[in-house]
Scaffold this motif. Structure first.
Motif, PDB file in Angstrom:
ATOM      1  N   GLY A 241      17.444 -14.370  -7.812  1.00 10.46           N
ATOM      2  CA  GLY A 241      17.679 -15.782  -7.563  1.00 10.46           C
ATOM      3  C   GLY A 241      16.772 -16.702  -8.328  1.00 10.46           C
ATOM      4  N   PHE A 242      15.919 -16.144  -9.185  1.00 11.93           N
ATOM      5  CA  PHE A 242      14.993 -16.987  -9.929  1.00 11.93           C
ATOM      6  C   PHE A 242      15.231 -16.945 -11.432  1.00 11.93           C
ATOM      7  CE2 PHE A 242      12.617 -15.740  -6.079  1.00 11.93           C
ATOM      8  CZ  PHE A 242      12.526 -16.986  -5.512  1.00 11.93           C
ATOM      9  N   GLY A 243      16.251 -16.228 -11.851  1.00 11.48           N
ATOM     10  CA  GLY A 243      16.534 -16.107 -13.280  1.00 11.48           C
ATOM     11  C   GLY A 243      17.410 -17.248 -13.764  1.00 11.48           C
ATOM     12  N   PRO A 244      17.567 -17.379 -15.092  1.00 11.74           N
ATOM     13  CA  PRO A 244      18.375 -18.467 -15.643  1.00 11.74           C
ATOM     14  C   PRO A 244      19.867 -18.253 -15.426  1.00 11.74           C
ATOM     15  CG  PRO A 244      17.544 -17.070 -17.394  1.00 11.74           C
ATOM     16  CD  PRO A 244      16.895 -16.607 -16.129  1.00 11.74           C
ATOM     17  N   ASN A 245      20.309 -17.031 -15.197  1.00  8.34           N
ATOM     18  CA  ASN A 245      21.734 -16.759 -15.023  1.00  8.34           C
ATOM     19  C   ASN A 245      22.137 -16.652 -13.557  1.00  8.34           C
ATOM     20  OD1 ASN A 245      22.091 -16.666 -17.803  1.00  8.34           O
ATOM     21  ND2 ASN A 245      21.544 -14.494 -17.874  1.00  8.34           N
ATOM     22  N   ASP A 246      21.196 -16.822 -12.653  1.00  7.58           N
ATOM     23  CA  ASP A 246      21.499 -16.714 -11.226  1.00  7.58           C
ATOM     24  C   ASP A 246      22.051 -18.030 -10.690  1.00  7.58           C
ATOM     25  OD1 ASP A 246      20.636 -14.078 -11.136  1.00  7.58           O
ATOM     26  OD2 ASP A 246      18.555 -14.681 -10.764  1.00  7.58           O
ATOM     27  N   ALA A 247      22.787 -17.932  -9.597  1.00 10.55           N
ATOM     28  CA  ALA A 247      23.367 -19.126  -8.974  1.00 10.55           C
ATOM     29  C   ALA A 247      22.269 -19.971  -8.347  1.00 10.55           C
ATOM     30  CB  ALA A 247      24.374 -18.721  -7.910  1.00 10.55           C
ATOM     31  N   THR A 248      22.441 -21.275  -8.437  1.00  6.55           N
ATOM     32  CA  THR A 248      21.469 -22.177  -7.837  1.00  6.55           C
ATOM     33  C   THR A 248      22.030 -22.731  -6.538  1.00  6.55           C
ATOM     34  OG1 THR A 248      22.349 -24.032  -9.082  1.00  6.55           O
ATOM     35  CG2 THR A 248      20.504 -22.849 -10.067  1.00  6.55           C
ATOM     36  N   ILE A 249      21.139 -23.081  -5.652  1.00  6.96           N
ATOM     37  CA  ILE A 249      21.523 -23.646  -4.367  1.00  6.96           C
ATOM     38  C   ILE A 249      21.440 -25.160  -4.491  1.00  6.96           C
ATOM     39  CG2 ILE A 249      20.923 -23.834  -1.941  1.00  6.96           C
ATOM     40  CD1 ILE A 249      19.721 -21.035  -2.163  1.00  6.96           C
ATOM     41  N   LYS A 250      22.548 -25.819  -4.221  1.00  3.45           N
ATOM     42  CA  LYS A 250      22.568 -27.279  -4.283  1.00  3.45           C
ATOM     43  C   LYS A 250      22.720 -27.828  -2.868  1.00  3.45           C
ATOM     44  CE  LYS A 250      24.349 -27.571  -8.918  1.00  3.45           C
ATOM     45  NZ  LYS A 250      25.343 -28.116  -9.819  1.00  3.45           N
ATOM     46  N   VAL A 251      21.915 -28.786  -2.550  1.00  2.00           N
ATOM     47  CA  VAL A 251      21.919 -29.386  -1.220  1.00  2.00           C
ATOM     48  C   VAL A 251      22.673 -30.701  -1.289  1.00  2.00           C
ATOM     49  CG1 VAL A 251      20.464 -30.229   0.640  1.00  2.00           C
ATOM     50  CG2 VAL A 251      19.709 -28.309  -0.744  1.00  2.00           C
ATOM     51  N   ARG A 252      23.537 -30.919  -0.312  1.00  2.00           N
ATOM     52  CA  ARG A 252      24.283 -32.176  -0.272  1.00  2.00           C
ATOM     53  C   ARG A 252      23.343 -33.335   0.008  1.00  2.00           C
ATOM     54  NH1 ARG A 252      29.138 -31.535   3.818  1.00  2.00           N
ATOM     55  NH2 ARG A 252      27.465 -32.403   5.021  1.00  2.00           N
ATOM     56  N   PRO A 253      23.622 -34.507  -0.587  1.00  2.00           N
ATOM     57  CA  PRO A 253      22.780 -35.674  -0.289  1.00  2.00           C
ATOM     58  C   PRO A 253      23.023 -36.148   1.139  1.00  2.00           C
ATOM     59  CG  PRO A 253      24.599 -36.300  -1.702  1.00  2.00           C
ATOM     60  CD  PRO A 253      24.644 -34.798  -1.582  1.00  2.00           C
ATOM     61  N   ARG A 254      22.071 -36.848   1.664  1.00  2.15           N
ATOM     62  CA  ARG A 254      22.191 -37.358   3.032  1.00  2.15           C
ATOM     63  C   ARG A 254      23.288 -38.405   3.118  1.00  2.15           C
ATOM     64  NH1 ARG A 254      17.407 -38.266   6.699  1.00  2.15           N
ATOM     65  NH2 ARG A 254      16.817 -36.124   7.010  1.00  2.15           N
ATOM     66  N   ALA A 255      23.916 -38.465   4.250  1.00  2.00           N
ATOM     67  CA  ALA A 255      24.975 -39.441   4.458  1.00  2.00           C
ATOM     68  C   ALA A 255      24.367 -40.829   4.623  1.00  2.00           C
ATOM     69  CB  ALA A 255      25.781 -39.078   5.696  1.00  2.00           C
ATOM     70  N   ALA A 256      25.112 -41.827   4.182  1.00  2.00           N
ATOM     71  CA  ALA A 256      24.654 -43.210   4.341  1.00  2.00           C
ATOM     72  C   ALA A 256      24.813 -43.609   5.802  1.00  2.00           C
ATOM     73  CB  ALA A 256      25.464 -44.139   3.444  1.00  2.00           C
ATOM     74  N   ARG A 257      23.752 -44.048   6.387  1.00  2.00           N
ATOM     75  CA  ARG A 257      23.765 -44.416   7.799  1.00  2.00           C
ATOM     76  C   ARG A 257      23.837 -45.932   7.923  1.00  2.00           C
ATOM     77  NH1 ARG A 257      24.118 -39.536   9.412  1.00  2.00           N
ATOM     78  NH2 ARG A 257      22.373 -38.121   9.534  1.00  2.00           N
ATOM     79  N   THR A 258      24.675 -46.392   8.831  1.00  2.00           N
ATOM     80  CA  THR A 258      24.742 -47.821   9.122  1.00  2.00           C
ATOM     81  C   THR A 258      24.348 -48.036  10.574  1.00  2.00           C
ATOM     82  OG1 THR A 258      27.056 -47.656   9.735  1.00  2.00           O
ATOM     83  CG2 THR A 258      26.583 -48.208   7.448  1.00  2.00           C
ATOM     84  N   THR A 259      23.817 -49.172  10.848  1.00  2.00           N
ATOM     85  CA  THR A 259      23.385 -49.471  12.201  1.00  2.00           C
ATOM     86  C   THR A 259      24.588 -49.848  13.065  1.00  2.00           C
ATOM     87  OG1 THR A 259      21.969 -50.849  13.566  1.00  2.00           O
ATOM     88  CG2 THR A 259      22.876 -51.869  11.596  1.00  2.00           C
ATOM     89  N   LEU A 260      24.540 -49.465  14.312  1.00  2.00           N
ATOM     90  CA  LEU A 260      25.613 -49.812  15.229  1.00  2.00           C
ATOM     91  C   LEU A 260      25.431 -51.209  15.804  1.00  2.00           C
ATOM     92  CD1 LEU A 260      25.944 -46.420  17.110  1.00  2.00           C
ATOM     93  CD2 LEU A 260      27.367 -47.310  15.277  1.00  2.00           C
TER      94      LEU A 260
END
Length: 92
Positions: free
Chosen positions: A55-74
């Motif tokens: 998991g640390f090589g250049p040809n291995d798959a990378t883990i991508k994390v989704r960005p946080r959702a936009a929060r609006t005030t209620l």
């Protein structure tokens, strides 16, 4: 006057008890280090389970994390507060 004398006396007694407890407490000593050269037959060896640290090589798959959702005030401010307030007090 008596309360000052009592507080000085009790402070002196407390300090003397603390010093005596510190002086009479036994010292904590560390255990002697055992020789690591002795082989007493205790231990485990896992020869059929190699460590797979991929998991640390250049040809291995990378883990991508989704960005946080936009929060609006209620809680939203009332933009028509003043006109509504004037309407409610017109009939008083």
């Amino acid at each position: 006057m008596a309360s000052k004398r009592f507080s000085k006396h009790s402070m002196g007694v407390a300090i003397s008890i603390g010093v005596a407890a510190f002086a009479l407490a036994p010292a904590a000593l560390a255990q002697d280090a055992k020789s690591a050269d002795k082989a007493d037959g205790y231990g485990y060896e896992f020869s059929d389970d190699p460590l797979n640290a991929g998991g640390f090589g250049p040809n291995d798959a990378t883990i991508k994390v989704r960005p946080r959702a936009a929060r609006t005030t209620l809680i939203r401010p009332r933009t028509t507060f003043v006109p509504e307030m004037l309407k409610s007090v017109e009939n008083i």
